[in-house]
Design an enzyme around this catalytic site. Structure first.
Site, mmCIF file in Angstrom:
data_model
loop_
_atom_site.group_PDB
_atom_site.id
_atom_site.type_symbol
_atom_site.label_atom_id
_atom_site.label_comp_id
_atom_site.label_asym_id
_atom_site.label_seq_id
_atom_site.Cartn_x
_atom_site.Cartn_y
_atom_site.Cartn_z
ATOM 1 N N ASP A 104 12.275 25.518 31.914
ATOM 2 C CA ASP A 104 13.119 24.338 31.758
ATOM 3 C C ASP A 104 14.551 24.573 32.221
ATOM 4 O OD1 ASP A 104 10.940 23.211 30.580
ATOM 5 O OD2 ASP A 104 11.849 22.900 28.626
ATOM 6 N N HIS A 249 12.863 29.469 30.027
ATOM 7 C CA HIS A 249 13.960 28.790 30.721
ATOM 8 C C HIS A 249 14.378 29.577 31.954
ATOM 9 C CE1 HIS A 249 14.107 27.128 26.643
ATOM 10 N NE2 HIS A 249 14.682 26.065 27.183
#
Length: 282
Positions: A104, A249
């Protein structure tokens, strides 16, 4: 004379009826977006996970999916609009002895290339839920993701807390991000993820209107807290199971631990017999 007169009246009525029928048909074709030639497929959008402070939301309405019809582009056929869900997809049991890796908040020119390189080395695909602000500044990384076969999803424009936004603001966050992805890749995203995993009814409805399915996760590495490479590796391996979706991430802060952890746990997952794959939309 009476017979000729009657035939003339019938022919006149027939011409009027045919004219009205043609006008009705033209109206129906023009009013039906799905049947209009050159109409882009519905867009996809969605936010993602845990890193990064909420950004400022611009309150303007997104022009996405309001583009004029043109005749110089071939029609684009995409998956049908998905249903409006009441909760996001968290687990994918239908993919067999496989897992999904997702990242992300990117693309980040500092860390995303390293993650792409590790995935390329092991010949696996992943999902990248991108923020519009980052994607707009790094379209080359979006194209690199797509060229390697990764799925590019929508993680909102500025990573806000979605339930605090109005419907127009949610549409703007998702629509503008889908615009950026569509402009870079030639097609809009089909998946979205809410920042912080905070969903609401409005986000499910607007995401579906834009053609996207909501994707959450099964295993949260909490790598945004930078807990240490070993801790991230352990969380992934402890949570490994068929159909699991792992959240990590590639942006939003120092992601060097996330990159180092991927280098360690990915070959171990493969050695354990897991296939690393991405979901498909039909």
């Amino acid at each position: 004379m009476r017979s000729d007169h009657t035939g003339h009246e019938r022919r006149t009525l027939l011409r009027v009826a045919l004219g009205l029928g043609a006008a009705t048909a033209v109206h129906l074709i023009a009013a039906d977006p799905a049947s209009a030639p050159g109409r882009p497929a519905p867009a996809a959008d969605t936010p993602a996970a845990a890193a990064g402070p909420p950004g400022n939301v611009r309150g303007r309405s997104s022009p996405y999916r309001l583009q004029p019809m043109t005749a110089d582009h071939p029609p684009r056929f995409g998956p049908a609009r998905p249903p409006v869900r009441v909760r996001p997809i968290e687990h994918l049991p239908e993919i067999g002895h496989s897992m999904v890796l997702s990242f992300d908040d990117g693309p980040d020119p500092l860390h995303t290339p390293d993650i792409l390189a590790v995935l390329r080395e092991h010949r696996v695909r992943a999902m990248f839920f991108v923020c519009g602000e980052m994607a707009d500044s790094n379209p080359d990384l979006l194209r690199e993701m797509a060229d390697d076969g990764h799925v590019v999803g929508n993680h909102s424009w500025s990573h806000p807390l979605i339930p605090k936004l109005s419907r127009p603001a949610i549409r703007d966050e998702l629509g503008r991000t889908s615009e950026v992805v569509d402009r870079a890749l030639g097609s809009p995203p089909l998946w979205y993820r809410a920042p912080y995993g905070a969903w609401n009814r409005n986000s499910f409805e607007i995401g579906a209107e834009l053609g996207m399915e909501p994707m959450a996760w099964t295993v949260d590495t909490l790598d945004w807290k930078t807990p240490g490479t070993g801790t991230i590796v352990r969380r992934v391996l402890d949570g490994a199971a068929p159909g699991v979706v792992v959240l990590s991430h590639d942006a939003g802060g120092d992601r060097s631990q996330s990159v180092a952890a991927l280098r360690r746990y990915l070959p171990r997952l493969l050695d354990s017999g897991y296939r690393i794959t991405v979901p498909r939309r039909l």
